[in-house]
Motif scaffolding. Structure first.
Motif, PDB file in Angstrom:
ATOM      1  N   UNK A 104    -107.337  40.207 -22.682  1.00  0.00           N
ATOM      2  CA  UNK A 104    -106.091  40.832 -22.210  1.00  0.00           C
ATOM      3  C   UNK A 104    -106.361  42.025 -21.297  1.00  0.00           C
ATOM      4  N   UNK A 105    -107.556  42.576 -21.379  1.00  0.00           N
ATOM      5  CA  UNK A 105    -107.915  43.724 -20.546  1.00  0.00           C
ATOM      6  C   UNK A 105    -108.564  43.313 -19.234  1.00  0.00           C
ATOM      7  N   UNK A 119    -119.277  52.139 -26.018  1.00  0.00           N
ATOM      8  CA  UNK A 119    -118.297  53.206 -25.763  1.00  0.00           C
ATOM      9  C   UNK A 119    -116.986  52.621 -25.228  1.00  0.00           C
ATOM     10  N   UNK A 120    -117.102  51.752 -24.222  1.00  0.00           N
ATOM     11  CA  UNK A 120    -115.902  51.124 -23.642  1.00  0.00           C
ATOM     12  C   UNK A 120    -115.182  50.241 -24.652  1.00  0.00           C
ATOM     13  N   UNK A 126    -108.299  49.097 -27.918  1.00  0.00           N
ATOM     14  CA  UNK A 126    -108.588  48.005 -28.857  1.00  0.00           C
ATOM     15  C   UNK A 126    -108.128  48.321 -30.263  1.00  0.00           C
ATOM     16  N   UNK A 127    -107.249  47.484 -30.848  1.00  0.00           N
ATOM     17  CA  UNK A 127    -106.874  47.663 -32.250  1.00  0.00           C
ATOM     18  C   UNK A 127    -108.043  47.253 -33.154  1.00  0.00           C
ATOM     19  N   UNK A 128    -108.041  47.664 -34.434  1.00  0.00           N
ATOM     20  CA  UNK A 128    -109.174  47.351 -35.328  1.00  0.00           C
ATOM     21  C   UNK A 128    -109.469  45.855 -35.454  1.00  0.00           C
ATOM     22  N   UNK A 129    -108.473  44.996 -35.234  1.00  0.00           N
ATOM     23  CA  UNK A 129    -108.684  43.550 -35.369  1.00  0.00           C
ATOM     24  C   UNK A 129    -109.716  43.015 -34.370  1.00  0.00           C
ATOM     25  N   UNK A 134    -114.593  39.973 -32.157  1.00  0.00           N
ATOM     26  CA  UNK A 134    -115.844  39.982 -31.387  1.00  0.00           C
ATOM     27  C   UNK A 134    -116.998  39.353 -32.175  1.00  0.00           C
ATOM     28  N   UNK A 135    -116.937  39.420 -33.495  1.00  0.00           N
ATOM     29  CA  UNK A 135    -118.025  38.849 -34.305  1.00  0.00           C
ATOM     30  C   UNK A 135    -118.171  37.341 -34.100  1.00  0.00           C
TER      31      UNK A 135
END
Ligand code: HEM
Length: 145
Positions: A104-105, A119-120, A126-129, A134-135
């Motif tokens: 979405x970004x 860092x980015x 980004x919400x915690x989800x 990403x995993x």
């Protein structure tokens, strides 16, 4: 076939009592062929997307990578990122190639492509989800961290 014939067949179709009787009418066969073709087309469109979404790199065997190796993957069709894992603190390698087009970004995902983008990635956008998401793309760890 004249429009009047079509109308007559449609009327007959509305009064048939079984599917077998209906399929004797040409108009019913045309409708059935149309519906089947549309379903087939839908299947062909939906299936590749489902496969792309489920065939994530996580299913690959995990291994260690050098930073130099990760740095080779910076293209839209071959994008790897290094992110420090939030709980273990370990530098992990992620192959996000199949995710790029869904991000979405947009192109922001390319900042620090092939390198450490922790860092980015941990920015307020980004919400915690996203940590779980990403995993799915993790392919291993940085061995010369
Ligand atoms: C260098 C790394 C990255 C940067 C700089 C970055 C940047 C951004 C930015 C700027 C947005 C906000 C878009 C907007 O609201 O207009 C965003 C949204 C998002 N990104 Fe990333 N991104 C990165 C990597 C990733 C990765 C690796 C994933 C997942 C595999 C991811 C998943 C998401 C998701 C799910 C959203 C939507 C968040 C929401 O619900 O609002 N991003 N990203």
């Amino acid at each position: 076939m004249q429009p009047a014939d079509l109308w007559q067949q449609w009327e007959q179709l509305m009064h048939v009592e079984s599917l077998q009787d209906a399929l004797l009418l040409p108009i019913a066969r045309v409708i059935a062929a149309g519906v089947l073709s549309a379903l087939l087309l839908l299947l062909l469109i939906v299936r590749p997307q489902t496969q792309a979404a489920t065939n994530t790199p996580k299913q690959r065997e995990q291994r260690g990578y050098t930073r130099a190796e990760v740095a080779q993957h910076t293209a839209e069709d071959d994008l790897w990122l290094i992110i420090r894992h939030k709980t273990t603190g370990k530098l992990q390698v992620y192959d996000v190639t199949t995710y790029v087009e869904h991000h979405p970004g947009g192109d922001a995902i390319f900042s620090n492509a092939g390198a450490d983008c922790t860092v980015g990635f941990r920015g307020p956008q980004h919400p915690p989800t996203v940590e779980d998401l990403v995993e799915e793309y993790c392919i291993g760890w940085v061995e010369d961290a």
